[in-house]
Design an enzyme around this catalytic site. Sequence first.
Site, PDB file in Angstrom:
ATOM      1  N   LYS A 169       0.983  -1.149  -0.133  1.00 29.10           N
ATOM      2  CA  LYS A 169      -0.003   0.004  -0.031  1.00 29.10           C
ATOM      3  C   LYS A 169       0.878   1.254  -0.095  1.00 29.10           C
ATOM      4  O   LYS A 169       1.969   1.081  -0.128  1.00 29.10           O
ATOM      5  CB  LYS A 169      -0.893  -0.087   1.220  1.00 29.10           C
ATOM      6  CG  LYS A 169      -1.741  -1.546   1.207  1.00 29.10           C
ATOM      7  CD  LYS A 169      -2.885  -1.457   0.256  1.00 29.10           C
ATOM      8  CE  LYS A 169      -3.473  -2.785   0.025  1.00 29.10           C
ATOM      9  NZ  LYS A 169      -4.344  -3.166   1.115  1.00 29.10           N
TER      10      LYS A 169
HETATM   11  C1  LIG Z   1      -5.394  -4.608   1.420  1.00 23.61           C
HETATM   12  C2  LIG Z   1      -6.843  -4.334   1.540  1.00 23.61           C
HETATM   13  C3  LIG Z   1      -7.453  -4.663   2.546  1.00 23.61           C
HETATM   14  C4  LIG Z   1      -7.038  -5.508   3.951  1.00 23.61           C
HETATM   15  O1  LIG Z   1      -5.687  -4.622   4.488  1.00 23.61           O
HETATM   16  P1  LIG Z   1      -4.711  -5.509   5.482  1.00 23.61           P
HETATM   17  O2  LIG Z   1      -4.112  -4.242   6.207  1.00 23.61           O
HETATM   18  O3  LIG Z   1      -4.105  -6.513   4.678  1.00 23.61           O
HETATM   19  O4  LIG Z   1      -5.777  -6.267   6.249  1.00 23.61           O
HETATM   20  C5  LIG Z   1      -8.848  -4.450   2.816  1.00 23.61           C
HETATM   21  N1  LIG Z   1      -9.302  -3.630   1.706  1.00 23.61           N
HETATM   22  C6  LIG Z   1      -8.808  -3.256   0.597  1.00 23.61           C
HETATM   23  C7  LIG Z   1      -9.555  -2.611  -0.475  1.00 23.61           C
HETATM   24  C8  LIG Z   1      -7.401  -3.604   0.557  1.00 23.61           C
HETATM   25  O5  LIG Z   1      -6.748  -3.156  -0.719  1.00 23.61           O
END
Ligand SMILES: *Cc1c(COP(=O)(O)O)cnc(C)c1O
Length: 381
Positions: A186
């Site tokens: 991210k």
């Molecule tokens: C990455 C992601 C999640 C989950 O994130 P984590 O921190 O890995 O639990 C949830 N929703 C979206 C849209 C994502 O891209």
Amino acid sequence: MTILPYSRQFLDDDDIAAVVAVLRSDWLTQGPAVEQFEQAMAAYVGARFAVAVSSATAALHIACLAAGLGAGKRLWTSPNSFVASANCGAYCGAEVDFVDIDAADGNLSVAALDAKLASAAAPHVLVPVAFTGQSCDMAALADRAARYGMTIIEDASHAIGGSYGGAKVGACAHAAMTVFSFHPVKIITTGEGGLITTNDADLYAKLLRLRSHGITKDPALMPAADGPWSYAQVELGFNYRITDLQCALGLSQMAKLDNFVARRQYLARRYDEALAGLPLSPLIRHDDRFSALHLYVVRVQANARLDRAGLYAALAARDIRSQIHYIPIHTQPYWRQRGFAFGDFPAAEAHYRDSLSLPLYPGLSDAEQDRVVAALTEVLG
Ligand SMILES: *Cc1c(COP(=O)(O)O)cnc(C)c1O
């Protein structure tokens, strides 16, 4: 040749020093870095409160619980998302359903929402997903939320650093709560980690309790204390805590956040120009929204020499790892067992068939991006 992933973290010596400093301190978890990170995040997005937790998945779960979601209640979200956007409803025992996307930007479609609200009981919780880092039409969604009594939990896992309507994503002008992810792919990372922002003091207090076992030390909520050691578990919560190690990394990453997004914007504009002559269509980026650009998604046009799977393979053969966002959630075996079927959300399925996410991350050099463009030109030109 080095392999180019579709995304990766960017860490520097300041990040490493920040984590090492915590390792030498008294608190590895439940120490001062957690609150510092939360306060910095709340100030950055312009919200009153922030609660940091172990992942965005945990954040979505306790946000749903704080919103009162449970058995006999309903959650709607976008099928074009990571499974966590829907799983949070299932964790609460709620009924989960989906709203199809707008083909132009891949976000939850307001027209599809209106059509569904006209024929089905409104959900208690709506989870719009800021796909690729670009906000949904939040003003329209907030209008529907007010009219139908829905609580909006914005899944902004892609979108820290973006803005909408003159405010940073997370300011919660059009949502009760906003959720961010700090997974390494991210925008900024804490290794694993997530965060919820809100302007509502009651939701904030509830989120803090749910993060840590449902335990409180607030005298107003406790039975008479036996002594200074007393605490009370007043509801069923979880251990969704994040560590000081992670929050120190998050704080250090925040210093680079705006530069990360600026670099992503620059690389995206470069892709726009370099790919203009190829049979690829980038998603629409709206003029009135500033995307954090977690992803650069293109759709492979029907007249292209290769289809999406062929293009994925051709890039992989050249050590370029593209990715697909997303396999529609309702087509996953688990969700088909719960009654969904192929064909239920045609726009999300068409998007899945044609789309590909190209490498995009702050550490991607211009020369590396040129390699991606050259490979696409070679196989599609
Ligand atoms: C990455 C992601 C999640 C989950 O994130 P984590 O921190 O890995 O639990 C949830 N929703 C979206 C849209 C994502 O891209």
